[in-house]
Design a protein around this motif. Structure first.
Motif, PDB file in Angstrom:
ATOM      1  N   MET A  94      43.463  34.834  33.888  1.00 57.55           N
ATOM      2  CA  MET A  94      42.631  35.099  35.071  1.00 57.55           C
ATOM      3  C   MET A  94      41.569  34.032  35.248  1.00 57.55           C
ATOM      4  SD  MET A  94      41.871  39.097  35.691  1.00 57.55           S
ATOM      5  CE  MET A  94      41.331  38.797  37.371  1.00 57.55           C
ATOM      6  N   LEU A  97      43.337  30.568  36.093  1.00 57.64           N
ATOM      7  CA  LEU A  97      43.887  30.502  37.448  1.00 57.64           C
ATOM      8  C   LEU A  97      42.820  30.622  38.530  1.00 57.64           C
ATOM      9  CD1 LEU A  97      46.826  30.238  38.681  1.00 57.64           C
ATOM     10  CD2 LEU A  97      46.630  30.256  36.219  1.00 57.64           C
TER      11      LEU A  97
ATOM     12  N   GLY B  14      54.899  44.119  39.345  1.00 58.05           N
ATOM     13  CA  GLY B  14      54.786  44.548  37.946  1.00 58.05           C
ATOM     14  C   GLY B  14      55.834  45.573  37.561  1.00 58.05           C
ATOM     15  N   VAL B  60      50.857  37.362  36.217  1.00 56.84           N
ATOM     16  CA  VAL B  60      49.394  37.454  36.149  1.00 56.84           C
ATOM     17  C   VAL B  60      48.768  36.220  36.790  1.00 56.84           C
ATOM     18  CG1 VAL B  60      47.410  37.655  34.605  1.00 56.84           C
ATOM     19  CG2 VAL B  60      49.524  38.846  34.051  1.00 56.84           C
ATOM     20  N   ASN B  61      49.361  35.052  36.514  1.00 57.62           N
ATOM     21  CA  ASN B  61      48.883  33.827  37.146  1.00 57.62           C
ATOM     22  C   ASN B  61      48.965  33.929  38.666  1.00 57.62           C
ATOM     23  OD1 ASN B  61      48.420  32.680  34.687  1.00 57.62           O
ATOM     24  ND2 ASN B  61      50.238  31.391  34.687  1.00 57.62           N
ATOM     25  N   THR B  64      46.299  36.319  40.171  1.00 55.90           N
ATOM     26  CA  THR B  64      44.970  35.724  40.268  1.00 55.90           C
ATOM     27  C   THR B  64      44.918  34.687  41.388  1.00 55.90           C
ATOM     28  OG1 THR B  64      44.768  35.991  37.889  1.00 55.90           O
ATOM     29  CG2 THR B  64      43.132  34.621  38.960  1.00 55.90           C
ATOM     30  N   PHE B  65      45.953  33.827  41.443  1.00 51.32           N
ATOM     31  CA  PHE B  65      45.974  32.754  42.441  1.00 51.32           C
ATOM     32  C   PHE B  65      46.014  33.323  43.860  1.00 51.32           C
ATOM     33  CE2 PHE B  65      47.995  29.495  45.037  1.00 51.32           C
ATOM     34  CZ  PHE B  65      47.339  28.342  44.634  1.00 51.32           C
ATOM     35  N   THR B  68      42.827  35.317  44.758  1.00 45.69           N
ATOM     36  CA  THR B  68      41.693  34.442  45.058  1.00 45.69           C
ATOM     37  C   THR B  68      41.855  33.778  46.414  1.00 45.69           C
ATOM     38  OG1 THR B  68      41.598  33.966  42.695  1.00 45.69           O
ATOM     39  CG2 THR B  68      40.268  32.577  44.109  1.00 45.69           C
ATOM     40  N   GLN B  69      43.066  33.278  46.704  1.00 43.35           N
ATOM     41  CA  GLN B  69      43.296  32.603  47.981  1.00 43.35           C
ATOM     42  C   GLN B  69      43.093  33.546  49.163  1.00 43.35           C
ATOM     43  OE1 GLN B  69      44.503  29.242  48.538  1.00 43.35           O
ATOM     44  NE2 GLN B  69      43.955  28.924  46.419  1.00 43.35           N
ATOM     45  N   ALA B  76      41.512  38.872  43.443  1.00 51.15           N
ATOM     46  CA  ALA B  76      42.184  38.523  42.191  1.00 51.15           C
ATOM     47  C   ALA B  76      42.216  39.722  41.252  1.00 51.15           C
ATOM     48  CB  ALA B  76      41.477  37.350  41.526  1.00 51.15           C
ATOM     49  N   LEU B  77      41.083  40.441  41.182  1.00 54.57           N
ATOM     50  CA  LEU B  77      41.022  41.615  40.309  1.00 54.57           C
ATOM     51  C   LEU B  77      41.985  42.703  40.767  1.00 54.57           C
ATOM     52  CD1 LEU B  77      37.292  42.286  39.341  1.00 54.57           C
ATOM     53  CD2 LEU B  77      39.226  41.799  37.833  1.00 54.57           C
ATOM     54  N   THR B  80      45.617  41.630  40.046  1.00 55.54           N
ATOM     55  CA  THR B  80      45.936  41.646  38.618  1.00 55.54           C
ATOM     56  C   THR B  80      46.043  43.078  38.099  1.00 55.54           C
ATOM     57  OG1 THR B  80      44.721  39.589  38.394  1.00 55.54           O
ATOM     58  CG2 THR B  80      45.273  40.729  36.364  1.00 55.54           C
ATOM     59  N   ILE B  84      49.473  44.681  36.260  1.00 57.44           N
ATOM     60  CA  ILE B  84      49.615  45.133  34.861  1.00 57.44           C
ATOM     61  C   ILE B  84      49.655  46.657  34.712  1.00 57.44           C
ATOM     62  CG2 ILE B  84      48.632  43.065  33.813  1.00 57.44           C
ATOM     63  CD1 ILE B  84      46.038  44.589  33.489  1.00 57.44           C
TER      64      ILE B  84
END
Lengths: 206, 189
Positions: A94, A97, B14, B60-61, B64-65, B68-69, B76-77, B80, B84
């Motif tokens: 996290m 990234l 997921g 997960v990557n 987040t990416f 965020t974008q 992102a939170l 993610t 999961i």
């Protein structure tokens, strides 16, 4: 007792955090390193049980690195262990990234970075093609015509038919479950998966 | 609401990526490009490249990416968490069942039967990436003016280095990037 429990939780957190930060090469590598740490180094889980826990991590949906952290966490400290090890496994990607994402927005219009990324697209395509080649060859090698047909039909349904990936996964899972129940009932017949499963077990021993 | 949308999209990723590694890629592609239009095909390919070069699972990557974008750190939170949550529930339940019954045969057989479909889905996602790299307008057409011969050459070199010379994938990708930067420098000279 309370101290010992906190110690286990702390070790779980630092182990998953460390492995998740420094392990390149995906889930299978992480699972091996988890085994090194908790079976061979701390001696908290015995070898045989770890193999089954790894099998659970690999058979479940989701990222194998996260699943591996969950099984180890659950085994050692129950639900608190699960939460702590998932946190450890997820924080590093996290953070990394988030940083990459911010840089991406700022830098991707730079012509040099754009050229770099655009060249790398051909490279990543080659990496995926290579992975698909290996995986596909393994399916063909089983000489199980049902498996090969499932592969071809799923590809066509997805690529040409635009069928939802989730739907394909669910349909094939249902089909596989019915097939393995039938295979289990007709005792004495060699089912398609047993040899593959055996070779996997041997593989993970070495 | 965007946070809920991100959460639900990545929840599906997921929950249905069986087999680890690249298995999540076709699902991410479907959610993020086809259904929600959060990324373009080019940005998605960059994301796969970045995920390949950084530690951590691709799902997960990607969470987040993309999060965020689309909606900043909170995005992102949420993504993610969605990604999961299925793992946490499913794996914990299974670990619990296992400590009681110690039998995983049906599950493993079902998983083995999923593998051919997973290969097919990854192949499809990989093919879309290649088409977007090879063809200048991003779609398949055999008009020679539309094919990037350079990219096809990089691809062939990369495949040879990976298969025959057994180079590390990260190194191969960086080399392709460096070639393209070299080409760009030649064109502006």
């Amino acid at each position: 007792m309370e101290n010992q429990k906190n110690n286990v939780l702390l070790k779980l957190f630092t182990s998953t955090l460390y492995l998740s930060t420094f392990t390149f090469g995906g889930g299978y590598v992480i699972v091996t390193l988890l085994k090194d740490r908790f079976v061979d180094h701390y001696h908290w889980i015995d070898e045989e049980e770890m193999l089954d826990l790894v099998a659970i991590a690999q058979s479940s949906p989701g990222a194998i690195a996260v699943n591996g952290a969950i099984v180890v966490g659950y085994k050692l400290a129950g639900i608190p262990g699960v939460l702590i090890s998932v946190l450890g496994a997820v924080i590093p990607p996290m953070v990394i990234l988030s940083l990459v994402s911010m840089c991406y927005t700022a830098f991707s219009t730079n012509p040099f970075i754009a050229a770099m990324l655009s060249g790398m697209r051909a490279g990543v395509g080659a990496v995926i093609a290579s992975v698909v080649w290996d995986m596909g060859r393994n399916v063909v090698k089983t000489k199980d015509w049902v498996n090969i047909a499932v592969m071809l039909i799923s590809f066509c349904a997805s690529y040409f038919g635009g069928v939802n990936v989730v739907f394909i996964i669910l349909a094939v899972a249902l089909f596989g479950m019915i097939r393995s129940i039938i295979a289990g009932k007709s005792a004495g017949t060699t089912d398609a998966f047993s040899s593959e499963k055996r070779s996997e077990k041997e593989g993970s021993h070495s | 609401m965007i946070y809920l949308k991100l959460f639900l999209s990545f929840l599906q990723i997921g929950a249905f990526s069986f087999g680890g590694g690249y298995a999540a890629m076709p699902l991410i592609q479907e959610q993020v490009i086809t259904l929600n239009h959060w990324l373009t095909m080019d940005t998605f390919t960059d994301l796969v490249t970045i995920a390949e070069m950084t530690p951590g699972p691709i799902a997960v990557n990607a969470a987040t990416f993309v999060g965020t974008q689309v909606a900043g750190p909170l995005g992102a939170l949420s993504a993610t968490a969605g990604c999961i949550l299925p793992s946490c529930v499913f794996v914990t339940l299974l670990a619990w069942v296992y400590t009681r019954y110690r039998n995983l045969a049906l599950l493993q057989n079902t998983l083995a039967s999923l593998r051919p479909a997973v290969v097919a889905m990854i192949a499809k996602a990989g093919l879309t990436i290649l088409i977007s790299a090879f063809f200048l307008n991003g779609t398949f057409s055999l008009a020679l003016s539309n094919v990037s011969i350079r990219m096809v050459c990089y691809f062939i070199i990369a495949v040879v280095l990976l298969r025959k010379a057994k180079w590390n994938p990260i190194l191969v990708m960086v080399l392709c990037g460096v070639f393209e930067v070299g080409y760009y420098i030649l064109t502006i000279l």
